[in-house]
Write a protein that holds these residues in place. Sequence first.
Motif, PDB file in Angstrom:
ATOM      1  N   HIS A  83       0.847  -1.197   0.000  1.00 51.35           N
ATOM      2  CA  HIS A  83       0.000   0.000   0.000  1.00 51.35           C
ATOM      3  C   HIS A  83       0.875   1.236   0.000  1.00 51.35           C
ATOM      4  O   HIS A  83       1.768   1.360   0.845  1.00 51.35           O
ATOM      5  CB  HIS A  83      -0.876   0.038   1.255  1.00 51.35           C
ATOM      6  CG  HIS A  83      -1.843  -1.103   1.353  1.00 51.35           C
ATOM      7  ND1 HIS A  83      -3.125  -1.006   0.892  1.00 51.35           N
ATOM      8  CD2 HIS A  83      -1.704  -2.359   1.844  1.00 51.35           C
ATOM      9  CE1 HIS A  83      -3.758  -2.164   1.107  1.00 51.35           C
ATOM     10  NE2 HIS A  83      -2.910  -3.000   1.687  1.00 51.35           N
ATOM     11  N   ARG A  84       0.622   2.149  -0.921  1.00 50.53           N
ATOM     12  CA  ARG A  84       1.322   3.431  -0.834  1.00 50.53           C
ATOM     13  C   ARG A  84       0.702   4.231   0.312  1.00 50.53           C
ATOM     14  O   ARG A  84      -0.513   4.397   0.363  1.00 50.53           O
ATOM     15  CB  ARG A  84       1.163   4.216  -2.140  1.00 50.53           C
ATOM     16  CG  ARG A  84       1.818   5.590  -2.053  1.00 50.53           C
ATOM     17  CD  ARG A  84       1.599   6.434  -3.294  1.00 50.53           C
ATOM     18  NE  ARG A  84       2.186   7.753  -3.106  1.00 50.53           N
ATOM     19  CZ  ARG A  84       1.693   8.872  -3.633  1.00 50.53           C
ATOM     20  NH1 ARG A  84       0.616   8.836  -4.398  1.00 50.53           N
ATOM     21  NH2 ARG A  84       2.272  10.026  -3.404  1.00 50.53           N
ATOM     22  N   VAL A  85       1.534   4.692   1.214  1.00 50.35           N
ATOM     23  CA  VAL A  85       1.063   5.577   2.276  1.00 50.35           C
ATOM     24  C   VAL A  85       1.886   6.853   2.183  1.00 50.35           C
ATOM     25  O   VAL A  85       3.113   6.815   2.150  1.00 50.35           O
ATOM     26  CB  VAL A  85       1.213   4.940   3.673  1.00 50.35           C
ATOM     27  CG1 VAL A  85       0.755   5.907   4.751  1.00 50.35           C
ATOM     28  CG2 VAL A  85       0.411   3.649   3.749  1.00 50.35           C
ATOM     29  N   PHE A 172       7.963  14.275   0.477  1.00 51.17           N
ATOM     30  CA  PHE A 172       7.070  13.230  -0.040  1.00 51.17           C
ATOM     31  C   PHE A 172       7.531  12.770  -1.418  1.00 51.17           C
ATOM     32  O   PHE A 172       8.579  13.200  -1.880  1.00 51.17           O
ATOM     33  CB  PHE A 172       5.632  13.758  -0.074  1.00 51.17           C
ATOM     34  CG  PHE A 172       5.148  14.158   1.284  1.00 51.17           C
ATOM     35  CD1 PHE A 172       4.527  13.237   2.111  1.00 51.17           C
ATOM     36  CD2 PHE A 172       5.395  15.427   1.777  1.00 51.17           C
ATOM     37  CE1 PHE A 172       4.129  13.577   3.389  1.00 51.17           C
ATOM     38  CE2 PHE A 172       5.004  15.783   3.061  1.00 51.17           C
ATOM     39  CZ  PHE A 172       4.359  14.857   3.858  1.00 51.17           C
ATOM     40  N   HIS A 173       6.714  11.933  -2.060  1.00 51.24           N
ATOM     41  CA  HIS A 173       7.058  11.368  -3.374  1.00 51.24           C
ATOM     42  C   HIS A 173       8.381  10.615  -3.328  1.00 51.24           C
ATOM     43  O   HIS A 173       9.022  10.421  -4.360  1.00 51.24           O
ATOM     44  CB  HIS A 173       7.174  12.460  -4.459  1.00 51.24           C
ATOM     45  CG  HIS A 173       5.872  13.106  -4.827  1.00 51.24           C
ATOM     46  ND1 HIS A 173       5.757  14.471  -4.998  1.00 51.24           N
ATOM     47  CD2 HIS A 173       4.646  12.590  -5.042  1.00 51.24           C
ATOM     48  CE1 HIS A 173       4.505  14.763  -5.319  1.00 51.24           C
ATOM     49  NE2 HIS A 173       3.809  13.632  -5.352  1.00 51.24           N
ATOM     50  N   GLY A 174       8.795  10.191  -2.137  1.00 52.58           N
ATOM     51  CA  GLY A 174      10.106   9.554  -2.001  1.00 52.58           C
ATOM     52  C   GLY A 174      10.204   8.259  -2.793  1.00 52.58           C
ATOM     53  O   GLY A 174      11.279   7.913  -3.286  1.00 52.58           O
ATOM     54  N   CYS A 200      12.774  15.685 -10.616  1.00 50.55           N
ATOM     55  CA  CYS A 200      11.590  16.554 -10.628  1.00 50.55           C
ATOM     56  C   CYS A 200      10.368  15.667 -10.845  1.00 50.55           C
ATOM     57  O   CYS A 200      10.137  15.200 -11.962  1.00 50.55           O
ATOM     58  CB  CYS A 200      11.667  17.561 -11.767  1.00 50.55           C
ATOM     59  SG  CYS A 200      13.258  18.410 -11.910  1.00 50.55           S
ATOM     60  N   HIS A 201       9.631  15.399  -9.777  1.00 46.76           N
ATOM     61  CA  HIS A 201       8.394  14.624  -9.907  1.00 46.76           C
ATOM     62  C   HIS A 201       7.259  15.617 -10.132  1.00 46.76           C
ATOM     63  O   HIS A 201       6.815  16.285  -9.200  1.00 46.76           O
ATOM     64  CB  HIS A 201       8.137  13.777  -8.658  1.00 46.76           C
ATOM     65  CG  HIS A 201       6.839  13.034  -8.726  1.00 46.76           C
ATOM     66  ND1 HIS A 201       6.750  11.705  -9.084  1.00 46.76           N
ATOM     67  CD2 HIS A 201       5.573  13.458  -8.521  1.00 46.76           C
ATOM     68  CE1 HIS A 201       5.483  11.346  -9.098  1.00 46.76           C
ATOM     69  NE2 HIS A 201       4.744  12.387  -8.749  1.00 46.76           N
ATOM     70  N   LEU A 202       6.830  15.733 -11.393  1.00 49.37           N
ATOM     71  CA  LEU A 202       5.803  16.713 -11.722  1.00 49.37           C
ATOM     72  C   LEU A 202       4.532  15.987 -12.147  1.00 49.37           C
ATOM     73  O   LEU A 202       4.361  15.633 -13.320  1.00 49.37           O
ATOM     74  CB  LEU A 202       6.301  17.636 -12.848  1.00 49.37           C
ATOM     75  CG  LEU A 202       7.688  18.273 -12.634  1.00 49.37           C
ATOM     76  CD1 LEU A 202       8.086  19.122 -13.827  1.00 49.37           C
ATOM     77  CD2 LEU A 202       7.708  19.105 -11.353  1.00 49.37           C
ATOM     78  N   ASP A 381       7.574   4.821 -11.758  1.00 51.03           N
ATOM     79  CA  ASP A 381       6.709   3.654 -11.599  1.00 51.03           C
ATOM     80  C   ASP A 381       6.645   3.328 -10.110  1.00 51.03           C
ATOM     81  O   ASP A 381       7.373   2.475  -9.614  1.00 51.03           O
ATOM     82  CB  ASP A 381       7.280   2.485 -12.409  1.00 51.03           C
ATOM     83  CG  ASP A 381       6.294   1.328 -12.513  1.00 51.03           C
ATOM     84  OD1 ASP A 381       5.324   1.296 -11.719  1.00 51.03           O
ATOM     85  OD2 ASP A 381       6.494   0.459 -13.395  1.00 51.03           O
ATOM     86  N   GLU A 382       5.776   4.094  -9.420  1.00 52.26           N
ATOM     87  CA  GLU A 382       5.697   3.911  -7.973  1.00 52.26           C
ATOM     88  C   GLU A 382       5.215   2.511  -7.632  1.00 52.26           C
ATOM     89  O   GLU A 382       5.665   1.899  -6.667  1.00 52.26           O
ATOM     90  CB  GLU A 382       4.762   4.974  -7.364  1.00 52.26           C
ATOM     91  CG  GLU A 382       5.393   6.362  -7.359  1.00 52.26           C
ATOM     92  CD  GLU A 382       4.390   7.500  -7.244  1.00 52.26           C
ATOM     93  OE1 GLU A 382       3.498   7.590  -8.135  1.00 52.26           O
ATOM     94  OE2 GLU A 382       4.483   8.288  -6.293  1.00 52.26           O
ATOM     95  N   SER A 383       4.319   1.964  -8.456  1.00 49.02           N
ATOM     96  CA  SER A 383       3.773   0.644  -8.104  1.00 49.02           C
ATOM     97  C   SER A 383       4.842  -0.435  -8.226  1.00 49.02           C
ATOM     98  O   SER A 383       4.910  -1.354  -7.426  1.00 49.02           O
ATOM     99  CB  SER A 383       2.508   0.342  -8.914  1.00 49.02           C
ATOM    100  OG  SER A 383       2.723  -0.591  -9.919  1.00 49.02           O
TER     101      SER A 383
HETATM  102 MG   LIG Z   1       1.607  11.271  -8.026  1.00 53.46          MG
END
Ligand SMILES: [Mg+2]
Length: 615
Positions: A83-85, A172-174, A200-202, A381-383
Motif C-alpha cells: 500500500h502506498r502511504v 514526499f514522493h520519495g 523533478c516529480h511533476l 513507476d511507484e507501483s
Molecule cells: Mg503522483
Amino acid sequence: MKILVINCGSSSIKADVREHATGAFVARMDIERIGQPNATLRFDGEDVTTDLGPVDHEQALTKTIALLLQRLDNPGAIAGVGHRVVHGGARFTHPVRITTEVEDAIDELASLAPLHNPANLAGIRAARKLLPDVDHVAVFDTAFHATLPRRARTYALPYAMANDPGLRRFGFHGISHAYVAQRAAEFLDADVRDLRLITCHLGNGASLCAVEFGRSIETSMGLTPLEGLVMGTRTGDIDPGLLIHLMREHGYTVEQLDELLNRKSGLAGLSGVGNDLRDIEARAADGDDHCRLAIQVFAHRVRKYIGAYAAIMGGVDAIVFAGGIGENSALMRHRIAQRLDFLGARLDEDRNRELQLASEQPVQSFSTPHARTRLLVARTDESRAIAEAVSKLILKSDELTLDQRPIPVAVSARHVHLTREAVESLFGPGYELTPRNDLSQPGQFAAEETVRVVGPKNEFPAVRILGPTRSLNQLEISRTDEFALGIDAPVRASGDVANSPGILLVGPAGQVKLDQGVICAWRHIHMTPDDAAHFGVQDRDVVEVAVAGGDRDLTFGDVLVRVSEKYRLEMHIDTDEGNAANLGRGATGTLISTEGRAQLRRRNTRYDAVDPAAE
Ligand SMILES: [Mg+2]
Ligand SMILES: Nc1ncnc2c1ncn2[C@@H]1O[C@H](COP(=O)(O)OP(=O)(O)O)[C@@H](O)[C@H]1O
Ligand SMILES: CC(=O)OP(=O)(O)O
C-alpha cells in the motif's frame, strides 16, 4: 511471486498485480471519480469502463477486488499486498507490515496529509478485510527523505518547536524520487552513489529532490505535501504572512484555509479550467491569459528550485523529469530547462519535442550531446517500486528477519545505582528514595535525590540516583566525565565492577567511599525474549547497530545484548555516544541503517563474563 499494489488517492484507486522478479504487469485496475455520483472502473488500460455508482473506497474495493483477481490464472498466488502511504511521520522510515497499531499510527498522521492518508487508510482497511491471509505492507512517501540533514529538515521556529520530531520537514514522493534516481543512474551507466541528481516529480502533486550520492538531502515538500512547487490544486510555497492576513482581515477559518490552499489553488486556481495541464496548455495556445499565467508561475517555481538545489550540491550531473507532466509535456520541460546553460545543461529543442517514452526506453535524454549536465526524462513507476519493497520484505523475513523492529535509543546521562546501605549512609537511617519519574525499563525510576560525586580533579555537585536499590554500588559516567573527574573508568557491562576505580559520594547525612564501582557503561540493548527471537540473537551476544539520527549517521560496534522478561526493547548509550551521532536526548526513537532500516548484525563474539544476577 505476485504482489498486489494498491494506491488509493482521494478520488481514485489504482490497483496493480506485478510479477516481482520482472516488474511485469499481470493485471491492473483503475477506479476513478470515487465520491461522485458515478465512479468508473477500468481494467488493464482498456477503453471500456464499468459504472460503479456512488461508492466510497471500501465499497469500491469490495466490488472490484474479486473481479481483478479473477483475471489472474491463479488468484491464490498473491504473496503480499503493498500500500502506498503518503505520510509516515517520524516513525516510519522503511516499509512495515501493517497491523492494527500501524493503521492507528497512519490515522494519527491524517491531518498532516489530508488529501492522502485518509484515502490510503481506507484502502488498507478494506483490503485487509478482503485479503486477510496475506501480508499487507505499507510503503511510505516520506521514507526516502529520512536522510535529510538537520539543516534541511528544520524549520526556523523557537528551538523547542524546531526540535520537535513531529514538526520537521518530511518530504514526499520519495518512492518516486528514489526510483527515478536509480533508473537515471542506470541510463548514465553510473552508480547512483557517485551522482548528484535533481529529480523533478511533476504530477498532480509535484516536488523536487536533491539526490546527492544516492541520498535525499533536500526536497521541496515539508511537514505536509503543501510546501514547494505549484501543483494541480495546491499553492506550494506561499508567504505564511498571507495566511495571518486572511485570518485577521478576512475572517478565514482553518477549514477555509485548508480548502483554499490544498484544493482551490495551484494550476486549477490560477487557470480557472481545472487541474489538468493538457486543458490548460490547449487554452493557453488559444490565448487564454489565466492559463498562460498558470504555466509561467509553475515553470518559474521549478526553475527556481533547480537553481537552489544545484547550489546546495555544488553542481549537478543530471536533472531528471518524471510524473504525468514531466514525462509528457515537452512544453513545460522546455520552459523549465531553457537557459540552464550556466549549469552546463543545454536543451536540445528537437529531442525534447520528439521524445516519447516507451517500455523499452523508459529513460531518455534531451540535452545536447556534450552537455556537462544531462537533461533526462524517466518514466516513474511507484507501483513497481512498491512491489519491489514488498517482495524484499517478504523474502527477507522468510530468511531471518533482522531489520523490522525499530530499536528506540535512549541517551543516559551520568547516574549512580546504590545499595540500601549506601542510601542510609548518605541520607540517614531508614531513608527511602523518592521516585521522580519512571524509566522505560519496568520498575526502574529516577529518584528525586542526587549525590555529590568527588573525584581527584573535580566534582559533580548533583548526580542523579536511579532506583530501586541494588546489590552493588555503581557510578556510570561518560569518557568526558572521566576527564573532568580525573579518573580512569573501564568500559563495563552493568554489574561488572570488579577492579574498577572507586570514588567518594557525599550526601546530606554522610558520605560513602566506594572502593570500586565507577564504570563507563558498555552500550547495550535491553530486550525481551520475544525481541531476541525476532532479531535472532541471544543474551550476551555482541552486535552492531546502525543509527541514522541527526546528520551524523553512525554504526556502533560492540553493542551488548541483554535479554530478560523484565526488559523493554531499548538501546542505551551515554552522552558522548549520543553526541557523536547527533541524537537528541531521548528524542530519536529508532535505529536505522544508511538504507533507512534498523540493522542488527550477529557477530561471533560472545561475552560470558557478565553476571546475569547483577541487573
Ligand atoms: Mg503522483
Ligand atoms: N500529454 C500531456 N501533456 C501535458 N500534461 C499532461 C500530459 N499527460 C498528462 N499530463 C498531466 O499530468 C498530470 C497528472 O500527472 P500524474 O503523475 O498522472 O498525477 P498523479 O499525481 O495523480 O499520479 C496532469 O496535470 C495531466 O494533465
Ligand atoms: C504526496 C503527493 O502529493 O502525492 P500525489 O502526487 O499522489 O498527490
